[in-house]
Design a protein around this motif. Structure first.
Motif, PDB file in Angstrom:
ATOM      1  N   ARG A  46       7.095  -2.431   6.685  1.00  0.00           N
ATOM      2  CA  ARG A  46       7.722  -1.446   6.247  1.00  0.00           C
ATOM      3  C   ARG A  46       8.590  -0.340   7.038  1.00  0.00           C
ATOM      4  O   ARG A  46       8.177   0.512   7.507  1.00  0.00           O
ATOM      5  CB  ARG A  46       5.829  -0.226   6.133  1.00  0.00           C
ATOM      6  CG  ARG A  46       4.904  -0.919   5.942  1.00  0.00           C
ATOM      7  CD  ARG A  46       3.884   0.344   5.922  1.00  0.00           C
ATOM      8  NE  ARG A  46       2.857  -0.367   4.712  1.00  0.00           N
ATOM      9  CZ  ARG A  46       1.909  -0.972   4.749  1.00  0.00           C
ATOM     10  NH1 ARG A  46       1.702  -1.525   5.918  1.00  0.00           N
ATOM     11  NH2 ARG A  46       0.695  -0.660   4.291  1.00  0.00           N
ATOM     12  N   HIS A  47       9.793  -0.625   6.056  1.00  0.00           N
ATOM     13  CA  HIS A  47      11.101   0.378   6.386  1.00  0.00           C
ATOM     14  C   HIS A  47      11.770   0.044   4.382  1.00  0.00           C
ATOM     15  O   HIS A  47      11.812  -0.891   4.283  1.00  0.00           O
ATOM     16  CB  HIS A  47      11.490  -1.021   7.560  1.00  0.00           C
ATOM     17  CG  HIS A  47      12.902  -0.343   8.073  1.00  0.00           C
ATOM     18  ND1 HIS A  47      13.755  -0.455   7.705  1.00  0.00           N
ATOM     19  CD2 HIS A  47      12.357   0.102   9.593  1.00  0.00           C
ATOM     20  CE1 HIS A  47      14.640   0.747   8.697  1.00  0.00           C
ATOM     21  NE2 HIS A  47      14.049   0.686   9.754  1.00  0.00           N
ATOM     22  N   LYS A  48      12.137   1.596   5.369  1.00  0.00           N
ATOM     23  CA  LYS A  48      13.032   1.363   3.285  1.00  0.00           C
ATOM     24  C   LYS A  48      14.287   0.852   3.541  1.00  0.00           C
ATOM     25  O   LYS A  48      14.324   0.176   2.496  1.00  0.00           O
ATOM     26  CB  LYS A  48      12.941   2.721   3.243  1.00  0.00           C
ATOM     27  CG  LYS A  48      13.808   3.319   1.966  1.00  0.00           C
ATOM     28  CD  LYS A  48      14.248   4.527   1.681  1.00  0.00           C
ATOM     29  CE  LYS A  48      14.578   4.172   0.420  1.00  0.00           C
ATOM     30  NZ  LYS A  48      13.981   6.077  -0.272  1.00  0.00           N
TER      31      LYS A  48
ATOM     32  N   ASN B 282       9.640   0.376  -0.100  1.00  0.00           N
ATOM     33  CA  ASN B 282      10.172   0.147   1.495  1.00  0.00           C
ATOM     34  C   ASN B 282       9.328  -0.352   2.148  1.00  0.00           C
ATOM     35  O   ASN B 282       8.424  -0.262   2.659  1.00  0.00           O
ATOM     36  CB  ASN B 282       9.623   1.913   1.626  1.00  0.00           C
ATOM     37  CG  ASN B 282       7.639   1.918   1.247  1.00  0.00           C
ATOM     38  OD1 ASN B 282       7.075   1.274   0.752  1.00  0.00           O
ATOM     39  ND2 ASN B 282       7.000   3.577   1.861  1.00  0.00           N
ATOM     40  N   LEU B 283       8.364  -1.161   1.349  1.00  0.00           N
ATOM     41  CA  LEU B 283       7.593  -2.285   2.148  1.00  0.00           C
ATOM     42  C   LEU B 283       8.165  -3.823   2.022  1.00  0.00           C
ATOM     43  O   LEU B 283       8.789  -4.399   0.261  1.00  0.00           O
ATOM     44  CB  LEU B 283       6.326  -2.513   1.897  1.00  0.00           C
ATOM     45  CG  LEU B 283       5.042  -3.001   2.182  1.00  0.00           C
ATOM     46  CD1 LEU B 283       4.328  -2.152   2.549  1.00  0.00           C
ATOM     47  CD2 LEU B 283       5.209  -4.258   1.239  1.00  0.00           C
TER      48      LEU B 283
END
Length: 68
Positions: free
Chosen positions: A47-49, A29-30
Motif C-alpha cells: 500500500r503505497h501510492k 494506492n495498492l
C-alpha cells in the motif's frame, strides 16, 4: 484470450514475460502480487501510492510493446 470478449477484457502477450508465474493487480494506492503456482502459494500487498503509480507506468510501457 478466447474468453476476452465474454469477460469484457483485452489480453496481450509479451513472450519474454509469459513464463513468469506471477499476477499483479494495481489500484490507485495498492499493488497486490500473487504467485500462480498452487503448490507454492505466495502473496504480497504493498500500500503505497508512489509505488502503485510506478507499477502503472511500467505496465503501460509493457502493454504498448505486447502483441494483441
Amino acid at each position: 484470450m478466447g474468453e476476452d470478449k465474454k469477460e469484457f477484457r483485452e489480453t496481450r502477450i509479451l513472450p519474454e514475460l509469459s513464463k513468469i508465474k506471477v499476477n499483479e493487480y494495481i489500484t490507485d494506492n495498492l499493488v497486490a502480487i500473487l504467485g500462480s503456482k498452487a503448490e507454492e502459494p505466495v502473496g504480497i500487498i504493498i500500500r503505497h501510492k508512489d509505488f502503485a503509480q510506478l507499477q502503472k507506468q511500467l505496465f503501460e510501457r509493457v502493454w504498448k510493446l505486447a502483441k494483441k
